[in-house]
Design a protein around this motif. Sequence first.
Motif, PDB file in Angstrom:
ATOM      1  N   ARG A 114       0.820  -1.211   0.000  1.00 38.30           N
ATOM      2  CA  ARG A 114       0.000   0.000   0.000  1.00 38.30           C
ATOM      3  C   ARG A 114       0.856   1.263   0.000  1.00 38.30           C
ATOM      4  O   ARG A 114       0.482   2.289  -0.563  1.00 38.30           O
ATOM      5  N   PHE A 115       2.020   1.183   0.656  1.00 37.32           N
ATOM      6  CA  PHE A 115       2.917   2.340   0.755  1.00 37.32           C
ATOM      7  C   PHE A 115       4.287   1.972   0.179  1.00 37.32           C
ATOM      8  O   PHE A 115       5.258   1.791   0.924  1.00 37.32           O
ATOM      9  N   PRO A 116       4.407   1.855  -1.126  1.00 37.09           N
ATOM     10  CA  PRO A 116       5.684   1.417  -1.711  1.00 37.09           C
ATOM     11  C   PRO A 116       6.844   2.362  -1.410  1.00 37.09           C
ATOM     12  O   PRO A 116       8.003   1.944  -1.384  1.00 37.09           O
ATOM     13  N   LYS A 117       6.546   3.645  -1.178  1.00 36.79           N
ATOM     14  CA  LYS A 117       7.597   4.608  -0.827  1.00 36.79           C
ATOM     15  C   LYS A 117       7.741   4.784   0.682  1.00 36.79           C
ATOM     16  O   LYS A 117       8.532   5.605   1.141  1.00 36.79           O
ATOM     17  N   GLY A 118       6.969   3.995   1.435  1.00 31.24           N
ATOM     18  CA  GLY A 118       7.042   4.032   2.886  1.00 31.24           C
ATOM     19  C   GLY A 118       5.932   4.844   3.513  1.00 31.24           C
ATOM     20  O   GLY A 118       5.599   5.938   3.035  1.00 31.24           O
ATOM     21  N   ALA A 119       5.339   4.304   4.566  1.00 30.92           N
ATOM     22  CA  ALA A 119       4.420   5.071   5.409  1.00 30.92           C
ATOM     23  C   ALA A 119       5.238   5.756   6.491  1.00 30.92           C
ATOM     24  O   ALA A 119       6.411   5.447   6.698  1.00 30.92           O
ATOM     25  N   HIS A 120       4.635   6.694   7.188  1.00 33.08           N
ATOM     26  CA  HIS A 120       5.332   7.365   8.284  1.00 33.08           C
ATOM     27  C   HIS A 120       5.780   6.335   9.328  1.00 33.08           C
ATOM     28  O   HIS A 120       5.025   5.420   9.673  1.00 33.08           O
ATOM     29  N   GLN A 121       6.970   6.499   9.814  1.00 32.32           N
ATOM     30  CA  GLN A 121       7.573   5.504  10.715  1.00 32.32           C
ATOM     31  C   GLN A 121       6.704   5.177  11.935  1.00 32.32           C
ATOM     32  O   GLN A 121       6.582   3.999  12.289  1.00 32.32           O
ATOM     33  N   PRO A 122       6.102   6.153  12.621  1.00 26.80           N
ATOM     34  CA  PRO A 122       5.285   5.782  13.788  1.00 26.80           C
ATOM     35  C   PRO A 122       4.102   4.892  13.435  1.00 26.80           C
ATOM     36  O   PRO A 122       3.725   4.013  14.224  1.00 26.80           O
ATOM     37  N   VAL A 123       3.509   5.127  12.258  1.00 28.64           N
ATOM     38  CA  VAL A 123       2.386   4.287  11.830  1.00 28.64           C
ATOM     39  C   VAL A 123       2.867   2.857  11.615  1.00 28.64           C
ATOM     40  O   VAL A 123       2.247   1.887  12.071  1.00 28.64           O
ATOM     41  N   VAL A 124       3.998   2.729  10.937  1.00 31.96           N
ATOM     42  CA  VAL A 124       4.567   1.395  10.732  1.00 31.96           C
ATOM     43  C   VAL A 124       4.922   0.758  12.067  1.00 31.96           C
ATOM     44  O   VAL A 124       4.696  -0.443  12.278  1.00 31.96           O
ATOM     45  N   LEU A 125       5.465   1.539  12.975  1.00 30.85           N
ATOM     46  CA  LEU A 125       5.840   1.009  14.282  1.00 30.85           C
ATOM     47  C   LEU A 125       4.647   0.371  14.988  1.00 30.85           C
ATOM     48  O   LEU A 125       4.759  -0.706  15.591  1.00 30.85           O
ATOM     49  N   GLY A 126       3.492   1.012  14.893  1.00 34.12           N
ATOM     50  CA  GLY A 126       2.297   0.432  15.498  1.00 34.12           C
ATOM     51  C   GLY A 126       1.893  -0.875  14.854  1.00 34.12           C
ATOM     52  O   GLY A 126       1.494  -1.828  15.539  1.00 34.12           O
ATOM     53  N   LEU A 127       2.005  -0.942  13.513  1.00 35.75           N
ATOM     54  CA  LEU A 127       1.694  -2.191  12.813  1.00 35.75           C
ATOM     55  C   LEU A 127       2.677  -3.288  13.191  1.00 35.75           C
ATOM     56  O   LEU A 127       2.298  -4.455  13.356  1.00 35.75           O
ATOM     57  N   VAL A 128       3.941  -2.917  13.335  1.00 37.69           N
ATOM     58  CA  VAL A 128       4.957  -3.898  13.732  1.00 37.69           C
ATOM     59  C   VAL A 128       4.681  -4.397  15.146  1.00 37.69           C
ATOM     60  O   VAL A 128       4.817  -5.592  15.439  1.00 37.69           O
ATOM     61  N   ALA A 129       4.283  -3.493  16.028  1.00 32.42           N
ATOM     62  CA  ALA A 129       3.950  -3.900  17.391  1.00 32.42           C
ATOM     63  C   ALA A 129       2.840  -4.942  17.387  1.00 32.42           C
ATOM     64  O   ALA A 129       2.907  -5.944  18.113  1.00 32.42           O
ATOM     65  N   ARG A 130       1.812  -4.736  16.563  1.00 32.74           N
ATOM     66  CA  ARG A 130       0.727  -5.720  16.457  1.00 32.74           C
ATOM     67  C   ARG A 130       1.267  -7.063  15.978  1.00 32.74           C
ATOM     68  O   ARG A 130       0.925  -8.120  16.515  1.00 32.74           O
ATOM     69  N   ALA A 131       2.132  -7.017  14.957  1.00 31.99           N
ATOM     70  CA  ALA A 131       2.689  -8.253  14.417  1.00 31.99           C
ATOM     71  C   ALA A 131       3.542  -8.987  15.435  1.00 31.99           C
ATOM     72  O   ALA A 131       3.618 -10.217  15.433  1.00 31.99           O
ATOM     73  N   ALA A 132       4.173  -8.228  16.338  1.00 36.06           N
ATOM     74  CA  ALA A 132       5.037  -8.831  17.352  1.00 36.06           C
ATOM     75  C   ALA A 132       4.275  -9.259  18.598  1.00 36.06           C
ATOM     76  O   ALA A 132       4.884  -9.760  19.556  1.00 36.06           O
ATOM     77  N   GLY A 133       2.964  -9.048  18.611  1.00 34.39           N
ATOM     78  CA  GLY A 133       2.154  -9.434  19.762  1.00 34.39           C
ATOM     79  C   GLY A 133       2.186  -8.430  20.891  1.00 34.39           C
ATOM     80  O   GLY A 133       1.876  -8.774  22.044  1.00 34.39           O
ATOM     81  N   LEU A 134       2.522  -7.173  20.579  1.00 38.05           N
ATOM     82  CA  LEU A 134       2.578  -6.132  21.596  1.00 38.05           C
ATOM     83  C   LEU A 134       1.289  -5.322  21.589  1.00 38.05           C
ATOM     84  O   LEU A 134       0.509  -5.369  20.641  1.00 38.05           O
ATOM     85  N   ASP A 135       1.073  -4.530  22.635  1.00 35.03           N
ATOM     86  CA  ASP A 135      -0.153  -3.742  22.710  1.00 35.03           C
ATOM     87  C   ASP A 135       0.132  -2.268  22.434  1.00 35.03           C
ATOM     88  O   ASP A 135       1.258  -1.865  22.132  1.00 35.03           O
ATOM     89  N   ALA A 136      -0.911  -1.461  22.516  1.00 32.31           N
ATOM     90  CA  ALA A 136      -0.794  -0.042  22.181  1.00 32.31           C
ATOM     91  C   ALA A 136       0.171   0.684  23.104  1.00 32.31           C
ATOM     92  O   ALA A 136       0.923   1.568  22.665  1.00 32.31           O
ATOM     93  N   GLU A 137       0.144   0.351  24.396  1.00 33.51           N
ATOM     94  CA  GLU A 137       1.056   1.007  25.331  1.00 33.51           C
ATOM     95  C   GLU A 137       2.513   0.669  25.013  1.00 33.51           C
ATOM     96  O   GLU A 137       3.399   1.510  25.142  1.00 33.51           O
ATOM     97  N   ASP A 138       2.745  -0.567  24.598  1.00 33.93           N
ATOM     98  CA  ASP A 138       4.106  -0.949  24.194  1.00 33.93           C
ATOM     99  C   ASP A 138       4.559  -0.112  22.998  1.00 33.93           C
ATOM    100  O   ASP A 138       5.682   0.392  22.959  1.00 33.93           O
ATOM    101  N   ALA A 139       3.684   0.021  22.006  1.00 37.98           N
ATOM    102  CA  ALA A 139       4.017   0.811  20.825  1.00 37.98           C
ATOM    103  C   ALA A 139       4.284   2.259  21.204  1.00 37.98           C
ATOM    104  O   ALA A 139       5.231   2.884  20.708  1.00 37.98           O
ATOM    105  N   ALA A 140       3.456   2.794  22.092  1.00 38.31           N
ATOM    106  CA  ALA A 140       3.642   4.185  22.527  1.00 38.31           C
ATOM    107  C   ALA A 140       4.953   4.362  23.275  1.00 38.31           C
ATOM    108  O   ALA A 140       5.672   5.345  23.068  1.00 38.31           O
ATOM    109  N   HIS A 141       5.277   3.422  24.156  1.00 39.36           N
ATOM    110  CA  HIS A 141       6.548   3.506  24.886  1.00 39.36           C
ATOM    111  C   HIS A 141       7.734   3.454  23.926  1.00 39.36           C
ATOM    112  O   HIS A 141       8.710   4.200  24.082  1.00 39.36           O
ATOM    113  N   CYS A 142       7.647   2.571  22.939  1.00 41.25           N
ATOM    114  CA  CYS A 142       8.743   2.437  21.986  1.00 41.25           C
ATOM    115  C   CYS A 142       8.942   3.740  21.215  1.00 41.25           C
ATOM    116  O   CYS A 142      10.064   4.226  21.068  1.00 41.25           O
TER     117      CYS A 142
END
Length: 224
Positions: A114-142
């Motif tokens: 969907r984002f071949p040139k890259g989405a904003h890093q924080p948005v991707v970070l949240g998606l990665v957190a979901r993939a890693a089994g982390l929650d919203a607070e974990d993503a926010a702390h990171c």
Amino acid sequence: MSRAALLVLADGRFPAGGHAHSGGAEAAVRAGRITGAADLREFCRGRLHTAGLVSASLAAAAALGTDPVALDAAADARTPSAALRAAARRLGRQLVRAARATWPSDELEAAAHRFPKGAHQPVVLGLVARAAGLDAEDAAHCAAYESVSGPATAVVRLLSLDPFDASAVLARLVPEVDLVAARAGDAARRALHDGVDALPAASAPLLEIGGEAHAAWPTRLFAS
């Protein structure tokens, strides 16, 4: 949830490209706004409560399942500097590459297409957190921690600052990192019901101005 996964994601050695970016510190050093540990602490504090809060909120919202297209547009609207928008997308693209190899998921595959040139890093970070089994607070702390750890690490190189002093700056900011992460999590939950306009839009004009000036330098140590 796995706290070990959070450690992997937040590790500065995770190959997401952050080591090449100073988070505005290089421009601040050139301008004389950072000359030592005391200045670094105030720079990091200001960055944490502005750009850091925005990033943490976007990451938490993505981790909660908010539409990444809407979040990416919200990130654009909160980043006036074209140079900083471009840097955020480069970092997002690199993070997707690293995360697809580390925590493969359908959402990350979809984001890559969907984002071949890259989405904003924080948005991707949240998606990665979901993939890693982390929650919203974990993503926010990171995201909140990254907003200060990047500049602190960069200033060690830029000023030959004692690494012990840089680590002390980060340690003393821990309560505020926790506070920002908690605020970000609350905002992300509100955004589930009220839309992405409910997310913080804290302003850091000197970061934006510095980002534009930095991008025009013929020679620089960091990419942003």
